[in-house]
Every structure is written in C-alpha cells, then in structure tokens.
Design a protein around this motif. Sequence first.
Motif, mmCIF file in Angstrom:
data_model
loop_
_atom_site.group_PDB
_atom_site.id
_atom_site.type_symbol
_atom_site.label_atom_id
_atom_site.label_comp_id
_atom_site.label_asym_id
_atom_site.label_seq_id
_atom_site.Cartn_x
_atom_site.Cartn_y
_atom_site.Cartn_z
ATOM 1 N N GLY A 16 -2.246 4.989 16.817
ATOM 2 C CA GLY A 16 -2.737 4.487 16.770
ATOM 3 C C GLY A 16 -3.760 4.467 18.879
ATOM 4 N N LEU A 17 -3.090 4.329 18.846
ATOM 5 C CA LEU A 17 -3.223 4.862 20.840
ATOM 6 C C LEU A 17 -4.203 6.064 20.820
ATOM 7 C CD1 LEU A 17 -1.223 3.273 22.680
ATOM 8 C CD2 LEU A 17 -3.475 2.374 22.520
ATOM 9 N N LYS A 18 -3.370 7.431 20.213
ATOM 10 C CA LYS A 18 -3.843 8.518 20.348
ATOM 11 C C LYS A 18 -5.056 8.588 19.360
ATOM 12 C CE LYS A 18 -2.640 13.101 19.039
ATOM 13 N NZ LYS A 18 -3.474 14.410 18.805
ATOM 14 N N MET A 19 -5.237 8.340 18.483
ATOM 15 C CA MET A 19 -6.952 8.072 17.753
ATOM 16 C C MET A 19 -7.931 8.125 18.962
ATOM 17 S SD MET A 19 -5.756 7.268 13.793
ATOM 18 C CE MET A 19 -7.393 7.853 13.736
ATOM 19 N N MET A 20 -7.621 6.567 19.042
ATOM 20 C CA MET A 20 -8.882 5.575 19.901
ATOM 21 C C MET A 20 -9.038 6.887 21.322
ATOM 22 S SD MET A 20 -7.638 2.233 20.403
ATOM 23 C CE MET A 20 -6.195 1.827 20.221
ATOM 24 N N ILE A 21 -7.699 7.081 22.085
ATOM 25 C CA ILE A 21 -8.057 7.772 23.673
ATOM 26 C C ILE A 21 -8.949 9.765 23.153
ATOM 27 C CG2 ILE A 21 -6.977 9.360 25.006
ATOM 28 C CD1 ILE A 21 -4.643 6.907 24.791
ATOM 29 N N GLU A 22 -8.498 9.898 22.106
ATOM 30 C CA GLU A 22 -9.263 11.440 21.546
ATOM 31 C C GLU A 22 -10.856 11.364 20.553
ATOM 32 O OE1 GLU A 22 -6.585 13.559 19.771
ATOM 33 O OE2 GLU A 22 -4.810 14.189 21.476
ATOM 34 N N THR A 23 -11.183 9.906 21.347
ATOM 35 C CA THR A 23 -12.634 9.689 20.313
ATOM 36 C C THR A 23 -13.572 10.288 21.951
ATOM 37 O OG1 THR A 23 -12.711 7.258 21.877
ATOM 38 C CG2 THR A 23 -12.252 7.500 19.196
ATOM 39 N N ASP A 24 -12.606 10.301 23.549
ATOM 40 C CA ASP A 24 -13.522 11.060 24.289
ATOM 41 C C ASP A 24 -12.603 12.337 23.964
ATOM 42 O OD1 ASP A 24 -14.484 12.550 26.975
ATOM 43 O OD2 ASP A 24 -14.448 10.141 27.584
ATOM 44 N N LYS A 25 -13.853 13.580 23.850
ATOM 45 C CA LYS A 25 -13.483 14.487 23.364
ATOM 46 C C LYS A 25 -12.455 15.117 24.774
ATOM 47 C CE LYS A 25 -17.015 14.629 20.573
ATOM 48 N NZ LYS A 25 -18.302 16.458 20.022
ATOM 49 N N GLU A 26 -12.954 14.841 25.955
ATOM 50 C CA GLU A 26 -12.363 15.721 27.135
ATOM 51 C C GLU A 26 -10.834 14.977 27.286
ATOM 52 O OE1 GLU A 26 -14.862 15.006 30.473
ATOM 53 O OE2 GLU A 26 -15.966 15.930 30.263
ATOM 54 N N LEU A 27 -10.170 13.917 26.494
ATOM 55 C CA LEU A 27 -8.728 13.462 26.125
ATOM 56 C C LEU A 27 -8.043 13.822 25.065
ATOM 57 C CD1 LEU A 27 -9.515 9.795 27.392
ATOM 58 C CD2 LEU A 27 -9.501 11.766 29.106
ATOM 59 N N ARG A 28 -7.404 14.386 26.148
ATOM 60 C CA ARG A 28 -6.154 15.060 24.699
ATOM 61 C C ARG A 28 -4.510 14.611 25.029
ATOM 62 N NH1 ARG A 28 -9.788 15.540 22.550
ATOM 63 N NH2 ARG A 28 -11.212 17.067 20.962
ATOM 64 N N VAL A 29 -4.378 14.156 23.859
ATOM 65 C CA VAL A 29 -2.932 13.478 23.782
ATOM 66 C C VAL A 29 -1.393 14.838 23.902
ATOM 67 C CG1 VAL A 29 -1.123 11.865 23.108
ATOM 68 C CG2 VAL A 29 -3.379 10.790 23.342
ATOM 69 N N SER A 99 -2.010 3.017 38.364
ATOM 70 C CA SER A 99 -2.626 3.115 38.788
ATOM 71 C C SER A 99 -3.595 1.452 38.157
ATOM 72 C CB SER A 99 -3.573 4.283 38.903
ATOM 73 O OG SER A 99 -2.651 5.165 39.156
ATOM 74 N N GLY A 100 -3.549 1.075 37.171
ATOM 75 C CA GLY A 100 -4.065 0.178 36.500
ATOM 76 C C GLY A 100 -3.105 -0.496 35.875
ATOM 77 N N TYR A 101 -3.775 -2.012 35.398
ATOM 78 C CA TYR A 101 -3.181 -2.773 33.721
ATOM 79 C C TYR A 101 -3.462 -2.747 33.371
ATOM 80 C CZ TYR A 101 0.761 -6.266 33.483
ATOM 81 O OH TYR A 101 2.185 -6.609 32.591
ATOM 82 N N MET A 102 -3.704 -2.458 31.358
ATOM 83 C CA MET A 102 -3.991 -3.255 31.098
ATOM 84 C C MET A 102 -3.189 -3.730 29.519
ATOM 85 S SD MET A 102 -7.158 -2.087 32.294
ATOM 86 C CE MET A 102 -8.177 -2.695 30.409
ATOM 87 N N LEU A 103 -3.960 -4.829 28.585
ATOM 88 C CA LEU A 103 -3.776 -5.583 27.476
ATOM 89 C C LEU A 103 -4.277 -4.504 26.247
ATOM 90 C CD1 LEU A 103 -3.996 -9.156 28.854
ATOM 91 C CD2 LEU A 103 -2.422 -7.685 29.368
ATOM 92 N N LYS A 104 -3.145 -4.507 25.094
ATOM 93 C CA LYS A 104 -3.259 -4.279 24.574
ATOM 94 C C LYS A 104 -4.647 -4.780 23.834
ATOM 95 C CE LYS A 104 1.508 -1.310 23.517
ATOM 96 N NZ LYS A 104 2.501 -2.268 23.231
ATOM 97 N N GLU A 110 -12.807 0.045 26.750
ATOM 98 C CA GLU A 110 -12.065 0.116 28.131
ATOM 99 C C GLU A 110 -10.952 0.330 28.854
ATOM 100 O OE1 GLU A 110 -11.347 -4.414 29.958
ATOM 101 O OE2 GLU A 110 -11.513 -4.363 27.817
ATOM 102 N N LEU A 111 -9.975 0.815 27.304
ATOM 103 C CA LEU A 111 -9.347 1.467 27.523
ATOM 104 C C LEU A 111 -9.487 3.366 28.095
ATOM 105 C CD1 LEU A 111 -5.909 2.515 27.153
ATOM 106 C CD2 LEU A 111 -6.082 3.157 25.006
ATOM 107 N N ILE A 112 -10.522 3.545 27.366
ATOM 108 C CA ILE A 112 -10.962 5.200 28.340
ATOM 109 C C ILE A 112 -11.935 5.131 29.241
ATOM 110 C CG2 ILE A 112 -13.208 7.078 27.561
ATOM 111 C CD1 ILE A 112 -12.551 5.925 24.518
ATOM 112 N N ARG A 113 -12.297 3.860 29.460
ATOM 113 C CA ARG A 113 -13.129 3.494 31.268
ATOM 114 C C ARG A 113 -11.737 3.330 32.186
ATOM 115 N NH1 ARG A 113 -16.774 0.489 28.417
ATOM 116 N NH2 ARG A 113 -15.785 -1.816 28.903
#
Length: 211
Positions: A16-29, A99-104, A110-113
């Motif tokens: 699920g995280l991979k799918m979310m992160i890769e909605t940004d075309k510059e980010l690749r898991v 460098s950061g601490y985020m909640l799931k 917000e994760l991408i930012r």
Amino acid sequence: MIRILLAEDQAMVRHGLKMMIETDKELRVTGEAANGREAIALCETHSFEVIVMDIRMPEMNGLEATRIIHSRWPNCKVLILTTFNDDEYALEALKSGASGYMLKDADPSELIRSIRSCLSGGMALQDDVAAKVIPRLLQSELEQRKVDTSITPRELTILRLIGEGRSNKEIAEQLALSIGTVKNHVSQIMEKLELRDRTQLAIYAIRHNVV
C-alpha cells in the motif's frame, strides 16, 4: 528518480505504501525490507535517498536500524512511519538520526511532502507529534548558553532560517546562494556550535531566540 527503501514487517502495508509513494512520478520504491536487519543489508548493496522506516519490527527494530544507518550512511534520510503517537518514540527516533516522524494515519499527500522535506534537509514532524516532542527537545537536548560569538552574520541568518523550518533549497533561494554554499555554511555552523545534526541546529535557534 528518487530511490526509496521501505522497511515494514507487513507485506500488505508495504504494498500500500509503495502504491501511495509512487503516485509521485519522481519517487520509486527500489527496495523492501521486513525488519531493520534487512534494511541495513540492502543499504550495503544498494543506494537509497530515503528510507521509510517502521519502528516495531522483528529481529531489529526501526530505532536501532536508524542509529546504524545514520552512522554508516549519513546522507541517507530516514523517515519514521509508525502507528505510535508517542513522544518517547519520536524523541528517540530524532536522537537516533531520523529526519522525520510521521503517523500511518497521515494523508498520502502528507507522506510525500514529508519524504521531500527530508530530502531537502528539512525536519518532517506531524503537527500533533511536534507539539509534544519539540518542548521536550528544548528542555533536554542542549545546555543553556549564549549564541557562539564566532558565528558570522551570514551564518546567523542561515541558523535563523533553519529554526523556522526552512530547507536548504528554500534558504538558498531566499539568500540567492547555491545549495552547495548553504550546505557548507550549515556544516560550519554545526562544527562551531559542536552540534551533530540539523535537528539540534533548529532547537538551538529556537532556544537562543535566533528565530
């Protein structure tokens, strides 16, 4: 392409995280690990710009892995992503070099930012986490002292902007400097103040009323 390593023990969550992160075309898991030990092993054979790290994992937890990774690969940013809205965990994560601490439960955007903030030298903290952690950091992280008189006016300006949460890119744009020049100034400031990372610089700036 910005290469991301996911360190999370649940395969479905990683997917699920991979799918979310890769909605940004510059980010690749480009790597996945089920625990901290696997994350370190992947860092030994592959290069990553950012590691999105869970805390509670078998064999080696995310905090221990973050300490090792920060020590061995200081240019690789670690963003903690966890279910635990706990100031003790968050404080320990930042002290370990995260460098950061985020909640799931954070928004995908917000994760991408947060990933991009870590990449640009910022400190990514979810608002409700920051509200609990920053006061504790201010109390415990640094000794009370005056601003070092060896700090130049330019360095003082950069220190103030770091205290305001600005990234190296934002500082460079505001002061009409190259990002490399800003990084050099930041390194010199840390050396003069005997601080080890950007988080401590931000706390120093706030605590000494530089901001």
